[in-house]
Design a protein around this motif. Structure first.
Motif, PDB file in Angstrom:
ATOM      1  N   PHE A 274      22.580  41.650  27.020  1.00 52.01           N
ATOM      2  CA  PHE A 274      23.675  42.843  26.023  1.00 52.01           C
ATOM      3  C   PHE A 274      24.520  43.406  26.813  1.00 52.01           C
ATOM      4  O   PHE A 274      25.306  43.668  26.784  1.00 52.01           O
ATOM      5  N   LEU A 275      23.311  44.175  28.253  1.00 49.57           N
ATOM      6  CA  LEU A 275      24.247  45.011  29.242  1.00 49.57           C
ATOM      7  C   LEU A 275      25.063  44.452  30.007  1.00 49.57           C
ATOM      8  O   LEU A 275      25.782  44.677  30.451  1.00 49.57           O
ATOM      9  N   VAL A 276      25.064  42.592  30.136  1.00 48.46           N
ATOM     10  CA  VAL A 276      25.295  42.347  30.940  1.00 48.46           C
ATOM     11  C   VAL A 276      27.243  42.275  30.505  1.00 48.46           C
ATOM     12  O   VAL A 276      28.395  41.942  30.448  1.00 48.46           O
ATOM     13  N   LEU A 277      26.603  41.828  28.814  1.00 47.92           N
ATOM     14  CA  LEU A 277      27.522  41.960  28.249  1.00 47.92           C
ATOM     15  C   LEU A 277      28.790  43.194  27.346  1.00 47.92           C
ATOM     16  O   LEU A 277      29.590  42.790  27.547  1.00 47.92           O
ATOM     17  N   LEU A 278      28.305  44.442  27.386  1.00 47.92           N
ATOM     18  CA  LEU A 278      28.519  45.358  27.462  1.00 47.92           C
ATOM     19  C   LEU A 278      29.218  45.957  28.365  1.00 47.92           C
ATOM     20  O   LEU A 278      30.708  45.717  28.538  1.00 47.92           O
ATOM     21  N   PHE A 279      28.732  46.162  30.025  1.00 47.95           N
ATOM     22  CA  PHE A 279      29.483  46.391  31.105  1.00 47.95           C
ATOM     23  C   PHE A 279      30.388  45.991  31.909  1.00 47.95           C
ATOM     24  O   PHE A 279      31.249  45.669  32.493  1.00 47.95           O
ATOM     25  N   ASN A 280      29.996  44.777  31.810  1.00 54.37           N
ATOM     26  CA  ASN A 280      30.880  43.563  32.092  1.00 54.37           C
ATOM     27  C   ASN A 280      32.112  43.204  32.334  1.00 54.37           C
ATOM     28  O   ASN A 280      33.297  44.134  32.672  1.00 54.37           O
ATOM     29  N   PRO A 281      33.109  43.585  30.870  1.00 56.73           N
ATOM     30  CA  PRO A 281      34.193  43.988  31.087  1.00 56.73           C
ATOM     31  C   PRO A 281      34.967  44.079  30.738  1.00 56.73           C
ATOM     32  O   PRO A 281      36.495  44.566  30.138  1.00 56.73           O
ATOM     33  N   ALA A 282      33.620  45.529  30.347  1.00 55.33           N
ATOM     34  CA  ALA A 282      34.805  46.925  30.399  1.00 55.33           C
ATOM     35  C   ALA A 282      34.750  48.119  31.642  1.00 55.33           C
ATOM     36  O   ALA A 282      35.530  49.382  31.624  1.00 55.33           O
ATOM     37  N   ILE A 283      34.754  47.129  33.029  1.00 53.51           N
ATOM     38  CA  ILE A 283      35.170  48.157  33.394  1.00 53.51           C
ATOM     39  C   ILE A 283      37.138  47.514  34.016  1.00 53.51           C
ATOM     40  O   ILE A 283      36.934  46.454  33.738  1.00 53.51           O
ATOM     41  N   PRO A 284      37.652  48.017  34.948  1.00 53.62           N
ATOM     42  CA  PRO A 284      39.430  47.668  35.795  1.00 53.62           C
ATOM     43  C   PRO A 284      39.086  46.963  36.835  1.00 53.62           C
ATOM     44  O   PRO A 284      39.061  46.970  37.760  1.00 53.62           O
ATOM     45  N   ILE A 285      37.978  45.191  36.115  1.00 54.27           N
ATOM     46  CA  ILE A 285      38.260  44.119  37.175  1.00 54.27           C
ATOM     47  C   ILE A 285      40.173  43.979  37.136  1.00 54.27           C
ATOM     48  O   ILE A 285      40.396  43.493  35.979  1.00 54.27           O
ATOM     49  N   ALA A 286      39.694  43.385  37.889  1.00 53.37           N
ATOM     50  CA  ALA A 286      41.441  43.049  38.090  1.00 53.37           C
ATOM     51  C   ALA A 286      41.022  41.047  38.795  1.00 53.37           C
ATOM     52  O   ALA A 286      40.984  41.379  40.035  1.00 53.37           O
ATOM     53  N   ARG A 287      42.282  40.659  38.954  1.00 50.01           N
ATOM     54  CA  ARG A 287      41.871  39.018  38.998  1.00 50.01           C
ATOM     55  C   ARG A 287      43.604  38.144  39.032  1.00 50.01           C
ATOM     56  O   ARG A 287      44.695  38.830  37.595  1.00 50.01           O
ATOM     57  N   ASP A 288      43.863  37.750  40.470  1.00 52.15           N
ATOM     58  CA  ASP A 288      45.107  37.068  40.185  1.00 52.15           C
ATOM     59  C   ASP A 288      44.550  35.536  39.857  1.00 52.15           C
ATOM     60  O   ASP A 288      44.500  35.179  40.376  1.00 52.15           O
ATOM     61  N   VAL A 289      45.440  35.047  38.654  1.00 51.88           N
ATOM     62  CA  VAL A 289      45.862  33.268  38.353  1.00 51.88           C
ATOM     63  C   VAL A 289      46.870  32.947  38.193  1.00 51.88           C
ATOM     64  O   VAL A 289      47.411  33.484  38.220  1.00 51.88           O
ATOM     65  N   THR A 290      46.767  31.383  38.510  1.00 51.09           N
ATOM     66  CA  THR A 290      48.037  31.071  38.437  1.00 51.09           C
ATOM     67  C   THR A 290      47.838  30.600  36.983  1.00 51.09           C
ATOM     68  O   THR A 290      47.118  29.141  37.146  1.00 51.09           O
ATOM     69  N   ASP A 291      48.963  30.078  36.204  1.00 53.38           N
ATOM     70  CA  ASP A 291      49.438  29.114  35.741  1.00 53.38           C
ATOM     71  C   ASP A 291      49.810  27.654  35.745  1.00 53.38           C
ATOM     72  O   ASP A 291      50.304  27.837  36.509  1.00 53.38           O
ATOM     73  N   ALA A 292      49.657  26.704  34.698  1.00 58.69           N
ATOM     74  CA  ALA A 292      50.187  25.865  35.468  1.00 58.69           C
ATOM     75  C   ALA A 292      51.995  25.494  35.717  1.00 58.69           C
ATOM     76  O   ALA A 292      51.514  24.437  36.348  1.00 58.69           O
ATOM     77  N   ALA A 293      52.400  26.186  35.206  1.00 61.55           N
ATOM     78  CA  ALA A 293      54.021  26.213  35.715  1.00 61.55           C
ATOM     79  C   ALA A 293      53.998  27.030  36.745  1.00 61.55           C
ATOM     80  O   ALA A 293      55.301  26.606  38.128  1.00 61.55           O
ATOM     81  N   GLY A 294      52.991  27.710  37.667  1.00 63.99           N
ATOM     82  CA  GLY A 294      52.715  27.815  39.508  1.00 63.99           C
ATOM     83  C   GLY A 294      52.645  29.468  39.377  1.00 63.99           C
ATOM     84  O   GLY A 294      53.383  29.986  40.465  1.00 63.99           O
ATOM     85  N   VAL A 295      52.894  30.116  38.583  1.00 63.81           N
ATOM     86  CA  VAL A 295      53.459  31.051  38.040  1.00 63.81           C
ATOM     87  C   VAL A 295      51.693  32.185  38.464  1.00 63.81           C
ATOM     88  O   VAL A 295      51.248  31.934  37.774  1.00 63.81           O
ATOM     89  N   THR A 296      51.745  33.225  39.289  1.00 63.30           N
ATOM     90  CA  THR A 296      50.727  34.162  39.734  1.00 63.30           C
ATOM     91  C   THR A 296      51.183  35.216  38.345  1.00 63.30           C
ATOM     92  O   THR A 296      51.472  35.629  38.910  1.00 63.30           O
ATOM     93  N   ALA A 297      49.502  36.050  37.899  1.00 66.58           N
ATOM     94  CA  ALA A 297      49.909  36.554  37.260  1.00 66.58           C
ATOM     95  C   ALA A 297      48.124  38.150  38.261  1.00 66.58           C
ATOM     96  O   ALA A 297      47.249  37.166  38.231  1.00 66.58           O
ATOM     97  N   THR A 298      48.793  38.985  37.383  1.00 69.64           N
ATOM     98  CA  THR A 298      47.784  39.699  37.794  1.00 69.64           C
ATOM     99  C   THR A 298      46.739  40.195  36.402  1.00 69.64           C
ATOM    100  O   THR A 298      47.381  40.545  35.664  1.00 69.64           O
ATOM    101  N   VAL A 299      45.468  39.894  36.071  1.00 66.52           N
ATOM    102  CA  VAL A 299      44.540  39.905  34.624  1.00 66.52           C
ATOM    103  C   VAL A 299      43.802  41.070  34.976  1.00 66.52           C
ATOM    104  O   VAL A 299      43.189  41.527  35.896  1.00 66.52           O
TER     105      VAL A 299
END
Length: 516
Positions: A274-299
């Motif tokens: 539950f601590l992982v579930l609370l803290f891990n998503p609640a900080i300013p994580i940023a990742r670059d992902v590429t969709d099926a159309a080849g477009v890259t975005a930061t999430v």
């Protein structure tokens, strides 16, 4: 061996003294080591896997799903905390089901756990290899070498005696917990729950997950369906805690220590999960992902973690910066190593117990003359897991093989686990009702109600695994594994069963119940 006896469709052999002399284990573990073994088996799930539930349930769906799965595991662990000291044999779940449902019930339950324990370390070592490839910048084709090194090192450690095995388990467990605690404390200054954890919404047209840039989205963006769809992912926060009864014959006092070790481990995992579930998503994580159309975005935030293979590492990057990536990757490997080592221990004992009783070939249960460890079973299980990995790797090619290993093989392990949970819940109910006179040093406070909830939640989780196309492919693999095992047992194994401790206990109590 001499003097065959018969029970139903199986034949028993009464072994000579030499048979068991060649299959001795050594007692060593107290409550602390049992606790460490239980936590180690699971803790890699805090480092990856669970977070994929955000993509199907949002934070709220994953949170409620985790509560439901926690209830399932509490029902399961309290049940096995009662059954293990009452039936203190290395067979664990197979041993419980053998007494409750006879040899075929024991065998079917044993095969479910065999699938889980052989495939889970194989998948974990794949992720270890992925991390080490990035750290040391080795070519992708070098991955199988990392797997081979991993198996050689940790199967080797497990073959050198139970004392060394438990010591290594305790060290890597404490180190992995320390890493998580450092992460939680370091995340506090960056914590913004509303903006980052609640940044998932549902596209009104397609229903797909979308990122809400300002956060503060709905608690259940996908409704009740999102809760149910997140259940298989919440399993990762507790998967394999049920392996502890496999150490019963290497516990100093299983009747006293096993319930304590199981439940202390479970409560530790609840807190960490539950601590992982609370803290891990609640900080300013940023990742670059590429969709099926080849477009890259930061999430960002929870939305970013919904597709991440390394959520804790992503969190460390957000806190300390990418320049520390390689050191942080080495840190993240610790959690994977802890579970890899602990589940190697588990499959060794699981194969050993089924072999000692004759369900698997007898030679697999011979132990080392000095170290008293099931070396043949440890090596055999490692070779099987590694063989599956190598066949997939060279048959499918690197990238495609990685997707298959991380998807299908992993799902086979989870599906096998869910089947074993279902059967263990039913086993507990059957033992309570049909074998009330078995001495029970510990009684589950949840009783039949807890086991019933375990059965119901396991069935619901199985249903949603079957609804996922990726899981369906894994189910086919489980069916093939079961078919081969049943063919062997029907044609040969059932004719060569042995009155091992598990079998002797089961037959005596089943005959006693039948004569009442």
């Amino acid at each position: 061996m001499a003097e065959k006896r018969h029970e139903g469709g199986v034949s028993y052999q009464v072994p000579t003294k030499d048979y068991f002399d060649q299959r001795e284990l050594r007692r060593h573990a107290g409550v602390f080591y049992l606790w460490a073994l239980g936590v180690a088996a699971v803790i890699s799930g805090d480092f990856s896997g669970w977070n994929l539930g955000f993509a199907v349930g949002g934070w709220g769906g994953m949170f409620v799903g985790t509560i439901i799965i926690t209830i399932m595991y509490l029902g399961l662990t309290y049940s096995i905390a009662e059954m293990s000291p009452a039936l203190p044999h290395t067979g664990g779940a197979y041993s419980f089901a053998r007494t409750a449902f006879g040899p075929w019930g024991g065998f079917i339950t044993g095969v479910a756990e065999n699938i889980e324990y052989v495939l889970t370390p194989a998948v974990i070592v794949y992720f270890i290899g992925t991390y080490l490839t990035a750290i040391f910048e080795t070519p992708a084709a070098f991955q199988p070498v990392w797997w081979i090194f991993g198996y050689i090192i940790f199967v080797g450690v497990n073959t050198r005696g139970v004392e060394l095995s438990f010591l290594v388990t305790a060290i890597v467990t404490l180190l992995a917990i320390l890493i998580l605690v450092v992460f939680f404390v370091s995340a506090i200054p960056f914590f913004d729950f509303g903006k980052y954890a609640m940044n998932i919404g549902a596209d009104p047209t397609t229903g797909a997950a979308v990122e809400l840039p300002d956060g503060h989205g709905p608690f259940l963006p996908f409704g009740v369906h999102g809760i149910l769809a997140s259940l298989p992912f919440a399993v990762w926060l507790f998967l394999a805690i049920e392996q502890l009864p496999l150490a019963a014959e290497e516990s100093a006092d299983p009747k006293r220590d096993m319930p304590k070790g199981i439940m202390l481990g479970m409560f530790t995992l609840i807190a960490l999960g539950f601590l992982v579930l609370l803290f891990n998503p609640a900080i300013p994580i940023a990742r670059d992902v590429t969709d099926a159309a080849g477009v890259t975005a930061t999430v960002h935030g929870a939305f970013a973690l919904g597709t991440s293979g390394e959520p804790i590492l992503d969190g460390f990057r957000a806190i300390f910066g990418s320049n520390w990536a390689k050191m942080l990757s080495l840190i993240a490997v610790t959690g994977l190593v802890a579970s890899f080592h602990a589940i190697i221990f588990a499959y060794g004992r699981q194969i050993y117990s089924l072999s000692r009783a004759g369900y698997f070939p007898h030679f697999l249960s011979v132990t080392h003359g000095t170290h008293k460890t099931p070396n043949i079973a440890l090596v055999a299980g490692g070779l099987l897991g590694l063989a599956v990995m190598l066949v997939v790797w060279f048959a499918m090619g690197g990238d495609a093989a990685g997707s298959f290993i991380g998807g299908v093989l992993l799902n086979m392990a989870v599906f096998g686990a869910m089947i074993s949970y279902l059967l263990q819940g039913l086993t507990f109910i059957k033992l309570r009702r049909s074998f009330p006179k078995i001495e029970r040093p510990y009684h589950s406070p949840f009783g039949v109600l807890g086991a019933t909830l375990t059965v119901i939640i396991a069935l619901v989780t199985l249903g949603f695994q079957l609804a996922d196309p990726v899981y369906r492919t894994g189910v086919i693999g489980v069916v093939i594994w079961y078919a081969l095992a049943i063919l062997y047992f029907a044609a040969h194994g059932r004719k060569t069963l042995v009155y091992s401790p598990e079998e002797d206990f089961a037959v005596k109590h089943r005959e006693g119940a039948a004569s009442m």
